[in-house]
Design an enzyme around this catalytic site. Structure first.
Site, PDB file in Angstrom:
ATOM      1  N   LYS A  79      -0.341  59.415  58.415  1.00  9.49           N
ATOM      2  CA  LYS A  79       0.379  59.228  59.682  1.00  9.49           C
ATOM      3  C   LYS A  79      -0.393  59.809  60.870  1.00  9.49           C
ATOM      4  O   LYS A  79       0.122  59.840  61.980  1.00  9.49           O
ATOM      5  CB  LYS A  79       1.775  59.847  59.581  1.00  9.49           C
ATOM      6  CG  LYS A  79       2.593  59.240  58.425  1.00  9.49           C
ATOM      7  CD  LYS A  79       4.038  59.664  58.424  1.00  9.49           C
ATOM      8  CE  LYS A  79       4.709  59.217  57.134  1.00  9.49           C
ATOM      9  NZ  LYS A  79       6.145  58.998  57.244  1.00  9.49           N
ATOM     10  N   ASN A  92      21.573  60.045  54.018  1.00 10.05           N
ATOM     11  CA  ASN A  92      21.080  61.228  53.297  1.00 10.05           C
ATOM     12  C   ASN A  92      21.790  62.458  53.871  1.00 10.05           C
ATOM     13  O   ASN A  92      22.473  62.367  54.892  1.00 10.05           O
ATOM     14  CB  ASN A  92      19.547  61.323  53.423  1.00 10.05           C
ATOM     15  CG  ASN A  92      19.126  61.486  54.861  1.00 10.05           C
ATOM     16  OD1 ASN A  92      19.417  62.500  55.487  1.00 10.05           O
ATOM     17  ND2 ASN A  92      18.462  60.475  55.413  1.00 10.05           N
ATOM     18  N   PHE A 133       7.423  66.371  59.472  1.00  9.28           N
ATOM     19  CA  PHE A 133       8.055  67.161  58.422  1.00  9.28           C
ATOM     20  C   PHE A 133       7.910  66.381  57.122  1.00  9.28           C
ATOM     21  O   PHE A 133       7.875  65.151  57.137  1.00  9.28           O
ATOM     22  CB  PHE A 133       9.547  67.371  58.717  1.00  9.28           C
ATOM     23  CG  PHE A 133       9.815  68.575  59.569  1.00  9.28           C
ATOM     24  CD1 PHE A 133       9.449  68.583  60.896  1.00  9.28           C
ATOM     25  CD2 PHE A 133      10.433  69.694  59.035  1.00  9.28           C
ATOM     26  CE1 PHE A 133       9.695  69.694  61.692  1.00  9.28           C
ATOM     27  CE2 PHE A 133      10.688  70.808  59.816  1.00  9.28           C
ATOM     28  CZ  PHE A 133      10.314  70.811  61.148  1.00  9.28           C
ATOM     29  N   LYS A 136       0.808  62.688  53.588  1.00  3.23           N
ATOM     30  CA  LYS A 136       1.570  62.136  54.720  1.00  3.23           C
ATOM     31  C   LYS A 136       0.860  62.440  56.039  1.00  3.23           C
ATOM     32  O   LYS A 136       0.818  61.615  56.945  1.00  3.23           O
ATOM     33  CB  LYS A 136       2.985  62.714  54.750  1.00  3.23           C
ATOM     34  CG  LYS A 136       3.872  62.082  53.698  1.00  3.23           C
ATOM     35  CD  LYS A 136       5.263  62.677  53.671  1.00  3.23           C
ATOM     36  CE  LYS A 136       6.007  62.082  52.473  1.00  3.23           C
ATOM     37  NZ  LYS A 136       7.230  62.754  52.134  1.00  3.23           N
ATOM     38  N   LYS A 156      33.874  43.472  56.023  1.00  2.00           N
ATOM     39  CA  LYS A 156      33.864  44.391  54.872  1.00  2.00           C
ATOM     40  C   LYS A 156      33.650  43.618  53.560  1.00  2.00           C
ATOM     41  O   LYS A 156      34.361  42.647  53.279  1.00  2.00           O
ATOM     42  CB  LYS A 156      35.208  45.136  54.846  1.00  2.00           C
ATOM     43  CG  LYS A 156      35.264  46.207  53.813  1.00  2.00           C
ATOM     44  CD  LYS A 156      36.584  46.957  53.890  1.00  2.00           C
ATOM     45  CE  LYS A 156      36.689  47.889  52.699  1.00  2.00           C
ATOM     46  NZ  LYS A 156      38.020  48.473  52.592  1.00  2.00           N
ATOM     47  N   ASP A 186      14.158  55.248  54.637  1.00  2.00           N
ATOM     48  CA  ASP A 186      12.936  54.450  54.462  1.00  2.00           C
ATOM     49  C   ASP A 186      13.250  52.959  54.290  1.00  2.00           C
ATOM     50  O   ASP A 186      12.438  52.115  54.592  1.00  2.00           O
ATOM     51  CB  ASP A 186      12.162  54.952  53.238  1.00  2.00           C
ATOM     52  CG  ASP A 186      11.567  56.325  53.502  1.00  2.00           C
ATOM     53  OD1 ASP A 186      10.984  56.504  54.588  1.00  2.00           O
ATOM     54  OD2 ASP A 186      11.708  57.223  52.654  1.00  2.00           O
TER      55      ASP A 186
HETATM   56  O1  PMT Z   1      18.793  68.293  59.014  1.00  2.00           O
HETATM   57  P1  PMT Z   1      18.854  69.481  58.069  1.00  2.00           P
HETATM   58  O2  PMT Z   1      20.097  69.449  57.198  1.00  2.00           O
HETATM   59  O3  PMT Z   1      18.669  70.772  58.786  1.00  2.00           O
HETATM   60  O4  PMT Z   1      17.625  69.342  57.026  1.00  2.00           O
HETATM   61  C1  PMT Z   1      16.318  69.490  57.478  1.00  2.00           C
HETATM   62  C2  PMT Z   1      15.355  68.457  56.823  1.00  2.00           C
HETATM   63  C3  PMT Z   1      15.260  68.736  55.343  1.00  2.00           C
HETATM   64  C4  PMT Z   1      15.869  67.029  57.039  1.00  2.00           C
HETATM   65  C5  PMT Z   1      13.976  68.650  57.552  1.00  2.00           C
HETATM   66  O5  PMT Z   1      13.519  69.965  57.352  1.00  2.00           O
HETATM   67  C6  PMT Z   1      12.940  67.670  57.026  1.00  2.00           C
HETATM   68  O6  PMT Z   1      12.247  67.906  56.057  1.00  2.00           O
HETATM   69  N1  PMT Z   1      12.819  66.483  57.707  1.00  2.00           N
HETATM   70  C7  PMT Z   1      11.970  65.386  57.294  1.00  2.00           C
HETATM   71  C8  PMT Z   1      12.708  64.561  56.272  1.00  2.00           C
HETATM   72  C9  PMT Z   1      11.931  63.348  55.835  1.00  2.00           C
HETATM   73  O7  PMT Z   1      12.360  62.261  56.126  1.00  2.00           O
HETATM   74  O8  PMT Z   1      10.824  63.570  55.245  1.00  2.00           O
HETATM   75  P2  PMT Z   1       9.819  62.403  54.684  1.00  2.00           P
HETATM   76  O9  PMT Z   1       8.880  63.143  53.843  1.00  2.00           O
HETATM   77  O10 PMT Z   1      10.630  61.305  54.071  1.00  2.00           O
HETATM   78  O11 PMT Z   1       9.135  61.821  55.979  1.00  2.00           O
HETATM   79  C10 PMT Z   1       7.935  62.358  56.507  1.00  2.00           C
HETATM   80  C11 PMT Z   1       7.937  62.305  58.015  1.00  2.00           C
HETATM   81  O12 PMT Z   1       7.933  60.924  58.447  1.00  2.00           O
HETATM   82  C12 PMT Z   1       9.139  62.952  58.674  1.00  2.00           C
HETATM   83  O13 PMT Z   1       8.684  63.641  59.808  1.00  2.00           O
HETATM   84  C13 PMT Z   1      10.030  61.772  59.036  1.00  2.00           C
HETATM   85  O14 PMT Z   1      10.807  62.057  60.209  1.00  2.00           O
HETATM   86  C14 PMT Z   1       9.019  60.675  59.308  1.00  2.00           C
HETATM   87  N2  PMT Z   1       9.518  59.313  58.990  1.00  2.00           N
HETATM   88  C15 PMT Z   1       9.843  58.972  57.725  1.00  2.00           C
HETATM   89  C16 PMT Z   1      10.235  57.677  57.456  1.00  2.00           C
HETATM   90  C17 PMT Z   1      10.317  56.738  58.506  1.00  2.00           C
HETATM   91  N3  PMT Z   1      10.722  55.503  58.287  1.00  2.00           N
HETATM   92  N4  PMT Z   1       9.994  57.108  59.748  1.00  2.00           N
HETATM   93  C18 PMT Z   1       9.592  58.375  60.018  1.00  2.00           C
HETATM   94  O15 PMT Z   1       9.298  58.717  61.178  1.00  2.00           O
END
Ligand code: PMT
Length: 406
Positions: free
Chosen positions: A342, A211, A324, A338, A290, A280
């Site tokens: 979590k 991503n 986040f 979320k 490859k 995810d």
């Molecule tokens: O890195 P930049 O270019 O500065 O961009 C910043 C950002 C947009 C990446 C950042 O501000 C942000 O939003 N990060 C969280 C991105 C994300 O994965 O969001 P989510 O809604 O999919 O996940 C929710 C939370 O669960 C996040 O804290 C994530 O780190 C966590 N997560 C998600 C999936 C997973 N398998 N494990 C996790 O720990």
């Protein structure tokens, strides 16, 4: 008032029409009890006389590398060491360009190069100069190296043009200086874990699913926590950023690697900021060679990665978890969901479709939602300042944190 008492602040003044406003900054800082010294560039002295600044600061004004031949001190080194904070107000395109390119050819640029103190620039210039891509690139580069900025305001400029480039309001500059000192050690004794950047989920040795996360948000949080005295562990996916000073960097690539590193570091941490954009899903099968493009269709089966934050939520005890949520619709509702699922204390919901927010941008904006349901809207601002604002709000709401003794 108390925050600035006896703080040693070096003000750099460069040559722009806003130079006269530096006098008010100096005067206010002195009134708040700070010790203030001033360096002026030759161009600054075309706009305002050193005598004004000398009178207001109560100290000699420095402007020439070689002005005091009999003095035993080398000014740029002694000033660089003396300062606890350097504020360049106003900062012209010229000084930004010089510092960004390592040019040290006068007292101010040499002092900035030699200091280990935090440097804050308050730019002011014509709007076309400010928006010039070269100036913007210099600003981005300097930010990535830890220099801080007080962005200019928009309005009518001295040259008659309208737009961005007007020196920030004096009160905002003073507030920023105040913030710098009051935040300086409020995380001392705490161990903070930050995750940043994307993960890569490999199909074969040369292809992966990922991503656009640049790591800027997570690195800004790590830098802000370190500035505030925390012991910081930064677990980062592949990004092009250098680790902020004083932060321990752990590089990972896949979600599984991030999971393992985070679980290893988590037990000794007090606060976790989970800014990484974790994949995810990952391909069910990894091909060690490859994949050849022989067929017209290639069907990928993806399986779920571990949810790192959810697992932290299960193990959290009295640790503080700040997640986040990168959303494109129903921002608040999805973020709350979320947070519940979590078991988080806070979640930062950012709408990644907004201009100036989310992936790759230098700025962000969003909602900080607390477990109790409070919603704090943080307007668009530089990611480092955004990080500080989140930390401000988080620590305000958790006055008694378990401090880890080293
Ligand atoms: O890195 P930049 O270019 O500065 O961009 C910043 C950002 C947009 C990446 C950042 O501000 C942000 O939003 N990060 C969280 C991105 C994300 O994965 O969001 P989510 O809604 O999919 O996940 C929710 C939370 O669960 C996040 O804290 C994530 O780190 C966590 N997560 C998600 C999936 C997973 N398998 N494990 C996790 O720990």
């Amino acid at each position: 008032m108390e925050v600035l008492k006896d703080k040693r602040i070096l003000i750099g003044i460069t040559g722009g029409i806003a130079a006269y406003k530096a006098a008010e900054v100096v005067s206010s800082l002195v009134k708040k009890g700070a010790q203030v010294k001033v360096i002026m560039t030759a161009h600054a002295m075309e706009f305002i006389k050193p005598l004004t600044l000398e009178t207001l600061s109560g100290n000699p004004v420095y402007y020439d590398m070689f002005s005091r031949p009999g003095a035993w001190e080398i000014d740029h080194i002694s000033l660089a060491k003396w300062a606890e904070l350097v504020v360049v107000v106003p900062a012209t395109a010229n000084i930004l360009g010089k510092v960004a390119h390592g040019i040290a050819d006068d007292l101010l640029s040499t002092t900035i190069m030699a200091t280990r103190a935090q440097v804050i620039f308050a730019p002011a210039m014509n709007t076309n100069m400010y928006t010039n891509p070269i100036v913007q690139e210099n600003i981005s580069f300097l930010r990535s190296k830890g220099y801080m900025f007080i962005p200019p305001a928009a309005g009518r400029l001295a040259c008659g043009d309208y737009g961005e480039g007007k020196l920030a309001d004096i009160q905002d500059i003073l507030a920023e200086i105040d913030n710098y000192f009051s935040r300086k050690s409020d995380l001392k004794g705490l161990k903070v874990l930050v995750t940043a950047g994307p993960t890569r989920e490999y199909l074969d040795p040369v292809r992966f699913i990922s991503n656009p996360s640049s790591g800027k948000m997570g690195y800004a949080i790590a830098a802000a926590c370190a500035e505030r005295g925390a012991d910081v562990e930064l677990v980062s996916g592949p990004v092009l950023l250098s680790p902020p000073p004083g932060v321990r960097l752990h590089r990972v690539e896949t979600a599984q690697e991030m999971f393992e590193k985070v679980m290893e570091l988590f037990p000794s941490c007090n606060i976790v900021f989970k800014a990484a954009a974790v994949g995810d899903y990952r391909p069910e099968a990894y091909c060690p060679t490859k994949i050849k493009k022989d067929s017209e269709r290639l069907i990928l089966t993806l399986i779920k990665n571990p949810d790192i934050l959810k697992e932290l939520g299960r193990r959290k005890d009295d640790r503080i978890l700040v997640g986040f949520a990168a959303e494109t619709e129903n921002i608040e509702e999805y973020a709350r969901k979320k947070m519940r699922e979590k078991n988080l204390d806070f979640i930062v919901a950012n709408d990644v479709t907004r201009h100036g927010a989310g992936f790759e941008k230098n700025t962000n904006e969003g909602l900080l939602i607390t477990r109790e349901g409070e919603v704090i809207a943080i307007p668009q601002m530089d990611k480092r300042e955004f990080a500080h604002r989140i930390i401000d709000e988080v620590i305000k709401r958790i006055p008694v944190l378990r401090r880890v003794s080293n």
